[in-house]
Write an enzyme that holds these catalytic residues in place. Structure first.
Site, PDB file in Angstrom:
ATOM      1  CD  GLU A  29      -1.115  -0.086   3.735  1.00  0.00           C
ATOM      2  OE1 GLU A  29      -2.034   0.741   3.854  1.00  0.00           O
ATOM      3  OE2 GLU A  29      -0.906  -1.014   4.545  1.00  0.00           O
ATOM      4  CE  LYS A  90      -5.684   6.973   5.801  1.00  0.00           C
ATOM      5  NZ  LYS A  90      -5.973   6.650   7.227  1.00  0.00           N
ATOM      6  CB  VAL A 110      -5.443  -2.902   3.884  1.00  0.00           C
ATOM      7  CG1 VAL A 110      -5.714  -4.399   3.698  1.00  0.00           C
ATOM      8  CG2 VAL A 110      -4.228  -2.693   4.790  1.00  0.00           C
ATOM      9  CG  ASP A 142     -15.847   2.170  13.297  1.00  0.00           C
ATOM     10  OD1 ASP A 142     -15.511   1.811  12.152  1.00  0.00           O
ATOM     11  OD2 ASP A 142     -15.309   3.108  13.916  1.00  0.00           O
ATOM     12  CB  SER A 144     -11.582  -2.011   9.165  1.00  0.00           C
ATOM     13  OG  SER A 144     -10.726  -1.779   8.063  1.00  0.00           O
ATOM     14  CG  ASP A 146      -8.335  -2.747   5.925  1.00  0.00           C
ATOM     15  OD1 ASP A 146      -8.583  -1.961   4.992  1.00  0.00           O
ATOM     16  OD2 ASP A 146      -7.420  -2.567   6.751  1.00  0.00           O
ATOM     17  CE  LYS A 163      -2.432   0.949  13.431  1.00  0.00           C
ATOM     18  NZ  LYS A 163      -2.796   0.390  12.105  1.00  0.00           N
TER      19      LYS A 163
END
Length: 317
Positions: A29, A90, A110, A142, A144, A146, A163
Site C-alpha cells: 500500500e 487516503k 489495505v 464500526d 473496517s 479491510d 492493532k
C-alpha cells in the site's frame, strides 16, 4: 498501460516483467508513504519495505492512484513525489471510482490495494497491520473496510495482525463468519501489530513456507472468493509489551470520552496516546513491523511461486 479490466493499469517495467515471467510479486500500500512518517523518513521507509520484499525473494509492487489510473508499482521518483507532496488523500476501496474518475492522486489503503492487486494479477499483499472490528462496534457498527474487502478479493495477505486498539476477538469472529482462513506463521497466537500477541490463539499455525504455499493454492483451487490471511509477529527485540499497551489504551479511552473524541478521530487519538505512553517505542516498533511483514511476504510469495512452477499471469495452472 493495460485496460483489460476496464480500469487503466500502469505497470512499472520491473513489475510487468516479473508478472510476465511468472516471478513472485508482492503488492504494497502507498498510504504508509503519505499518511505515516514525515518527509524524508517516509520515502526512506517505503524503500526499506520494498528492499525487504526483494530480500525475501520477490518483486515489490507499491500501488497508488494517479492520472486516472491504478499504478502497479512505483518508481523511485514516484515514491519521492508522493512522500514530499502534501494533501494526497487516503483512498479506500469505496473511494477508488471517484478518485480515478477525477484523475487526481491517491494513496491506497489495505482494501483498495487488494482491489488493485487482484485486477493486476498479483496474488500476494503485505501490510504492517489490517483494520478490524472497532471496540464498541455493537453500538457503532464500526467495522473496517479491510475486513469487507477480505470477503471479496482472492489475495494472500501477510500482516502482523491488527492493532490492539481494536476488538481483536470480534475481528477474529468476523473473519471466521466470512470463511477467511487465518494462519499464524511462526507463532501460536494472533499478533497485535507491534505486540507479539493479542491474547487470542490463531485458528491454525504453519511454520513451513512450502506447506503454507500449498494451503494458499488449495484455497484458490476450492473456488473460495475470499482472501487468505497470514500473520507473522514482530520480533521480540522490537515488540511492545501487550499489557503495557492495553493499560495505555484504557487510559486513552477514558480521556477520549472526557474530551468528546469519537468516530474517525478516535483511532489516531488512541494511537498517539499509546505512542506517548511508551516514550515513542510504539512508533519505532511500527516501522519494524512494516519491514518484518514485507520480508516474510517476499519469502512466502517466492515459495508459492516455486510451487506453481513460475506460471505467468493469466495461466490457469
Amino acid at each position: 498501460m493495460s485496460t483489460g479490466s476496464g480500469v487503466p493499469l500502469v505497470y512499472t517495467e520491473e513489475v510487468r516483467e516479473a508478472l510476465h515471467e511468472g516471478r513472485a510479486v508482492v503488492a504494497l500500500e502507498s498510504n504508509v508513504i503519505t499518511h505515516g512518517l514525515s518527509y524524508p523518513d517516509n520515502a526512506a521507509t517505503a524503500r526499506k519495505v520494498e528492499d525487504a520484499v526483494r530480500a525475501g525473494g520477490s518483486v515489490p509492487a507499491t500501488i497508488c492512484v494517479e492520472d486516472g489510473a491504478l499504478r502497479i508499482g512505483m518508481t523511485d521518483a514516484d515514491i519521492e513525489r508522493f512522500a514530499s507532496r502534501t494533501g494526497i488523500p487516503k483512498v479506500s476501496s469505496r473511494d477508488l471510482p471517484v478518485i480515478l474518475a477525477r484523475g487526481g492522486p491517491g494513496a491506497t489503503t489495505v482494501a483498495s490495494s487488494l482491489v488493485a492487486a487482484e485486477l493486476a494479477g498479483i496474488r500476494w499483499f503485505s501490510s504492517a497491520g489490517i483494520g478490524g472490528v472497532h471496540r464498541g462496534a455493537q453500538q457503532t457498527f464500526d467495522v473496517s473496510s479491510d475486513l469487507i474487502q477480505f470477503t471479496r478479493s482472492r489475495v494472500a495477505v501477510v500482516s502482523a495482525g491488527a492493532k490492539m486498539i481494536l476488538d481483536l476477538g470480534l475481528t477474529l469472529e468476523y473473519l471466521e463468519t466470512h470463511c477467511v482462513p487465518v494462519v499464524a506463521y511462526g507463532s501460536d497466537d494472533f499478533p497485535a501489530f507491534y505486540c507479539r500477541t493479542s491474547g487470542h490463539r490463531a485458528p491454525h499455525r504453519i511454520d513451513d513456507p512450502e506447506v503454507l504455499a500449498r494451503a494458499v493454492e488449495t484455497h484458490r483451487a476450492l473456488g473460495t472468493p475470499t482472501a487468505f490471511l497470514i500473520t507473522t509477529p514482530v520480533s521480540e527485540a522490537d515488540a511492545v509489551d501487550s499489557a503495557e499497551v492495553e493499560a495505555a489504551i484504557a487510559r486513552a479511552v477514558t480521556a477520549a470520552e472526557r474530551d468528546g473524541v469519537s468516530g474517525q478521530g478516535l483511532t489516531s487519538y488512541l494511537m498517539r496516546a499509546v505512542d506517548a505512553a511508551t516514550d515513542g517505542r510504539a512508533a519505532r516498533a511500527n516501522m519494524a513491523v512494516l519491514v518484518t511483514c514485507a520480508e516474510a511476504a517476499g519469502r512466502l510469495a517466492a515459495a508459492h511461486g516455486a510451487l506453481r512452477g513460475g506460471s505467468p499471469v493469466g495461466s490457469t495452472s
